[in-house]
Design a protein around this motif. Structure first.
Motif, PDB file in Angstrom:
ATOM      1  N   LYS A   1     -30.507  40.085-107.800  1.00 49.91           N
ATOM      2  CA  LYS A   1     -30.721  38.446-108.046  1.00 49.91           C
ATOM      3  C   LYS A   1     -30.267  37.643-106.924  1.00 49.91           C
ATOM      4  O   LYS A   1     -31.141  36.871-106.494  1.00 49.91           O
TER       5      LYS A   1
ATOM      6  N   GLU B   1     -42.220  39.150-104.510  1.00 50.88           N
ATOM      7  CA  GLU B   1     -41.192  38.595-105.680  1.00 50.88           C
ATOM      8  C   GLU B   1     -41.573  39.226-106.831  1.00 50.88           C
ATOM      9  O   GLU B   1     -40.589  39.250-107.685  1.00 50.88           O
ATOM     10  N   GLU B   2     -42.799  39.616-107.058  1.00 52.51           N
ATOM     11  CA  GLU B   2     -43.423  40.276-108.471  1.00 52.51           C
ATOM     12  C   GLU B   2     -42.581  41.540-108.432  1.00 52.51           C
ATOM     13  O   GLU B   2     -42.041  42.089-109.361  1.00 52.51           O
TER      14      GLU B   2
ATOM     15  N   ASP C   1     -33.212  38.240-104.275  1.00 46.74           N
ATOM     16  CA  ASP C   1     -34.408  37.815-104.972  1.00 46.74           C
ATOM     17  C   ASP C   1     -34.436  36.055-104.537  1.00 46.74           C
ATOM     18  O   ASP C   1     -35.348  35.653-103.974  1.00 46.74           O
TER      19      ASP C   1
ATOM     20  N   ALA D   1     -38.805  41.216-109.353  1.00 42.41           N
ATOM     21  CA  ALA D   1     -38.676  41.075-110.593  1.00 42.41           C
ATOM     22  C   ALA D   1     -39.095  42.202-111.761  1.00 42.41           C
ATOM     23  O   ALA D   1     -38.261  42.522-112.653  1.00 42.41           O
TER      24      ALA D   1
ATOM     25  N   TYR E   1     -36.022  44.578-111.399  1.00 41.89           N
ATOM     26  CA  TYR E   1     -34.826  43.873-112.189  1.00 41.89           C
ATOM     27  C   TYR E   1     -34.988  44.200-113.639  1.00 41.89           C
ATOM     28  O   TYR E   1     -33.917  44.780-114.494  1.00 41.89           O
TER      29      TYR E   1
END
Length: 518
Positions: free
Chosen positions: A436, A472-473, A439, A476, A479
């Motif tokens: 996190k 970024e995708e 990111d 995510a 995660y």
């Protein structure tokens, strides 16, 4: 081994593994315990080496634990080369001869492995891989033995997965609460003439000071979450005072001072986090000499976290441009803070501030208000060299823009921090927290880079935008995968980050150097 002996042996082995083999959820310890127990059965022809391989959602095997062989990041054996059957293709344990190129010996190595399928909630998720002598084939009794062992190991791996997933859920609950508090702090800043970057700089300055003071991790975590709340009380100050572009009158300043009392009222509660935020909001304008406000507190009566935030807040305010003032230079602001030790500020906090200046100056460049100037030359103090970096920075990675290089160095630091968490087995909770953080900073870096590219009309901006969004995708996605299989996702994300970051810098960001020629 006769069938009766086999049943007795497997019962004992399974019992001992279940009771003590994986109490802490450490699969390396589980394998070590397994091999120690198997040594008692000398007629089991298994070498003292093996690994646990788990599949990611894209069908790639990752080595998540091992015994008697190097860990994944040092292992020259590429499991993909072995062409292992997909779990489920063979339901029982079986042996397979495999060959792979070993760069250490410069030749093809032939060996034989025994594959024990791992099944969790009806799904095959990977194998426990044991090395056996060439030509070895399972007889019926041993096939039953290892099939039973396979089921026992599946249960223990499932227990580890469940424990790690629970820890991630606990972190998410804490993060949701912290995010709500941070959002309130950000909302207060957007009512002021200050920017959201002020919160980021001030919070990170405070963290750097706290680290130099040797504050324990739990106190630094509280500080990181609570510091953005320092001016939450400004929500209750009238716009005519809060947004006035010029100097406040004495009467207006008295009104402005009430933001500390308003903050204390907003942050009412007995929770440890709320109490820390309340202390900071109510006391960061108190002075060491007792001449501050709202209560004229003095010395160590002022909460420590508020004393730290006082220095961080004032330094950033002095070095930032406002509609009513020009920014001070870093040197002027530093010298003034140093001169106020024992008067405005806690002398110990000021000493830590002075020690932290190399990192503080770096933070100032990472979270800047203005558009990046491609031609700006940074003269930052050297940061202490980190030992045993997984991805070391070297000057061949420079893109020719000092500020962007500093962003990239910080991203390398975050990836190296994540690597340390994985190899030191700090658990999926810490992995999730660092993903996190990475990111969040990657988005800051990307938006700053895109703002610069747009301002200077960089021709390749559309390609950069596409790659930034794809990154970024992907983060995510990793995660989310932590919830399904936290053991695999942490190795998967490390592999992705190393290859993507180095490739993106060398191939894409290297083109940004043309902005220095315009």
């Amino acid at each position: 081994m006769e069938r009766g002996q086999e049943k007795l042996a497997i019962s004992k082995l399974v019992f001992e593994l279940t009771v003590s083999g994986n109490e802490a959820g450490d699969l390396d310890n589980l394998l070590e315990h397994l091999f120690l127990l198997m040594q008692e059965h000398r007629d089991i022809p298994v070498e003292s080496r093996g690994a646990i391989l788990l599949l990611n959602p894209r069908g790639k095997y990752f080595q998540v634990a091992q015994f008697g062989m190097p860990p994944a990041w040092d292992n020259t054996l590429d499991w993909e080369e072995l062409k292992l059957p997909e779990p489920g293709a063979v339901e029982r344990c079986h042996t397979k001869q495999v060959s792979y190129e070993d760069p250490n010996v410069g030749a093809i190595v032939h060996t034989r492995v025994m594959l024990l399928p791992l099944r969790v909630e009806g799904r095959y998720i990977g194998y426990v891989t044991l090395f056996v002598p060439m030509g070895y084939e399972l007889c019926e009794v041993y096939e039953d033995f290892f099939s039973d062992l396979s089921r026992a190991l599946s249960g223990l791996v499932q227990r580890t997965l469940s424990m790690e997933t629970l820890r991630i859920r606990e972190l998410e609950l804490e993060e949701a609460r912290a995010d709500a508090i941070r959002s309130l702090g950000v909302a207060s800043e957007y009512r002021d003439n200050e920017t959201g970057w002020h919160i980021m700089r001030m919070t990170n300055y405070a963290q750097s000071i706290a680290k130099a003071m040797g504050l324990p991790d739990d106190q630094r975590d509280l500080l990181y979450i609570a510091a953005p709340m320092h001016d939450v009380g400004k929500i209750g100050i009238a716009d005519s005072v809060l947004l006035k572009p010029g100097k406040l009158t004495d009467e207006e300043f008295e009104v402005m001072k009430k933001h500390t009392d308003i903050g204390v009222t907003i942050l009412e509660g007995k929770d440890e986090l709320i109490k820390a935020a309340r202390d900071i909001a109510g006391c960061h304008h108190e002075r060491w000499d007792g001449k501050g406000y709202p209560n004229g507190m003095k010395g160590e009566d002022i909460p420590l976290l508020a004393r730290i935030c006082a220095v961080a807040d004032v330094f950033d305010a002095l070095t930032s441009a406002r509609p009513y003032k020009e920014p001070w230079s870093v040197e002027q602001a530093h010298d003034w803070v140093m001169s106020e030790a024992g008067k405005h500020f806690d002398p110990e906090v000021v000493r830590a501030f002075d020690t932290s200046m190399p990192e503080i100056m770096r933070i100032r460049e990472l979270y800047r208000d203005d558009i990046i100037d491609p031609k700006q030359v940074l003269t930052l103090p050297p940061i202490r060299h980190r030992e045993n970096e997984w991805i070391p920075w070297d000057e061949s990675l420079s893109v020719g823009i000092d500020v962007i290089d500093e962003h990239h160095r910080y991203l390398f630091d975050l990836v190296n921090d994540l690597y340390q968490v994985v190899i030191k087995k700090r658990g999926a909770r810490e992995v999730a927290r660092l993903i996190k953080s990475l990111d969040a900073y990657a988005k800051i870096h990307f938006r700053s880079e895109e703002q610069m590219m747009n301002h200077y009309a960089f021709a390749g901006i559309d390609r950069q935008l596409h790659q930034h969004h794809a990154f970024e995708e992907k983060i995510a996605e990793f995660y989310e995968e932590l919830h399904a299989n936290p053991l695999v996702a942490q190795f998967d994300v490390l592999s992705y980050l190393r290859s993507w970051l180095i490739h993106h810098i060398r191939v894409e960001d290297a083109k940004l150097v043309e902005l220095t020629h315009s």
